[in-house]
Scaffold this motif. Structure first.
Motif, PDB file in Angstrom:
ATOM      1  N   ASP A 193       6.544  -0.807  -0.957  1.00 26.33           N
ATOM      2  CA  ASP A 193       5.594  -0.218  -0.109  1.00 26.33           C
ATOM      3  C   ASP A 193       5.458  -1.352   1.086  1.00 26.33           C
ATOM      4  O   ASP A 193       4.044  -1.212   1.687  1.00 26.33           O
ATOM      5  CB  ASP A 193       4.142   0.279  -0.570  1.00 26.33           C
ATOM      6  N   LYS A 232       1.520   0.253  -5.642  1.00 25.88           N
ATOM      7  CA  LYS A 232       1.912   0.068  -4.114  1.00 25.88           C
ATOM      8  C   LYS A 232       1.069  -0.782  -3.361  1.00 25.88           C
ATOM      9  O   LYS A 232       0.556  -0.770  -2.271  1.00 25.88           O
ATOM     10  CB  LYS A 232       1.382   1.691  -3.637  1.00 25.88           C
ATOM     11  N   GLY A 268      -0.216   4.070  -0.901  1.00 27.56           N
ATOM     12  CA  GLY A 268       0.966   3.399  -0.416  1.00 27.56           C
ATOM     13  C   GLY A 268       0.924   3.946   1.326  1.00 27.56           C
ATOM     14  O   GLY A 268       0.020   3.560   2.160  1.00 27.56           O
TER      15      GLY A 268
END
Length: 313
Positions: free
Chosen positions: A53, A266, A237
């Motif tokens: 991410d 994330k 994310g």
């Protein structure tokens, strides 16, 4: 290193476990699995960072920087790239001095965010921390579309021992802010924090509402220092990036509060936000307790992510 700082670093290391498993273990296996630095090597790193991410743009910039440094420093062994990679990530996140000016001046902090991201909780925690620093804080319950938001904020205000200005559900948010500004002025408050709604599905209305709130503050409290923070849920994310961009269209955002970093894979999104949007992540939330909302330090974050001993920088 102060006890509190050390404790938070430890919690950050712990909170980033899933993100670390997602990114760092992948990176480590690349460093140990490749015997030469070639295009495949860079491609694997790229893929791992994107999956973590960090976003495509940010990843490209980091890998580009890595290639340049490897060339400059004549690095031949993949395992020597780790330090260079860590420094590249830090450089991408560096936005200069991360200012918390509002703490030192008479200020109004608007906090915006969609439902469910931990906005009201963040407002409550921030109020509690400022109160602990000896500041006089007033809260404005200007997220009037959700009855629970007003109740929740009232509970936080009581817990933090700060004053709250609220009206009933459905009242005009700008009217609440008007009352809150009057209260902040008459009590000579240091910081007025306004919990405002962030209904992105109805951007035009949101924009009008924020304009109205800003006009009131400009007119009634012109000397106050202004800060506008957006609360984003770290577990979402890339979706958090999308939200940040949308909020930037409707308001002058000065910083980000990134919540729920504990328990998400994330966490790399913090890197992407600072690098791509040029917006400082000012606070991160890594738990439920009042002191689990902490000022964000990019170096600490990257060190915790890669479990580099924090004394090194």
């Amino acid at each position: 290193m102060s006890e509190g700082k050390k404790g938070f670093f430890g919690r950050l290391v712990e909170g980033l476990t899933k993100t670390r498993d997602n990114i760092v273990s992948g990176i480590d296996s690349i460093f140990s699995g490749f015997s030469a630095i070639d295009d495949d090597f860079y491609e694997e790193i790229e893929e791992t960072l994107i999956m973590g991410d960090l976003g495509i743009q940010t990843t490209m910039a980091i890998v580009e920087d890595l290639r340049k440094k490897v060339k400059e420093q004549h690095i031949k062994d993949p395992s020597q790239c780790k330090e260079v990679l860590i420094e590249s990530i830090k450089r991408q996140m560096d936005l200069g001095e991360n200012a918390y000016e509002f703490e030192h001046r008479q200020s109004v902090v608007l906090v915006i965010g969609v439902n469910g991201v931990g906005k009201t909780t963040s407002v409550g925690k921030l109020a509690g921390q400022l109160k602990d620093q000896g500041k006089k804080v007033v809260l404005a319950a200007a997220d009037t579309f959700r009855a629970a938001a007003i109740e929740q904020l009232t509970e936080w205000a009581n817990r933090a021992g700060v004053e709250i200005i609220a009206q009933q559900e459905g009242s005009d948010p700008a009217a609440v802010v008007y009352d809150a500004v009057a209260a902040a002025k008459s009590r000579q408050a240091d910081v007025l924090i306004c919990d405002t709604a962030g209904r992105l599905h109805n951007k035009k209305n949101l924009m009008e509402e924020l304009k109205k709130i800003n006009r009131i503050i400009d007119k009634e409290y012109p000397d106050a220092y202004r800060e506008t923070l957006v609360v984003l849920d770290g577990t979402t994310g890339q979706n958090a990036m999308v939200q940040a961009r949308q909020f930037m269209e409707v308001a002058q955002i000065t910083g980000i509060i990134l919540t729920k970093l504990d328990g998400t894979a994330k966490g790399g999104i913090a890197v992407a936000i600072q690098s791509e949007l040029g917006l400082p992540v000012k606070y991160v939330g890594i738990g439920e307790k009042i002191d689990d909302l902490q000022k964000f330090n990019a170096d600490d974050f990257v060190n915790a992510l890669f479990q580099v001993n924090e004394q090194h920088g």
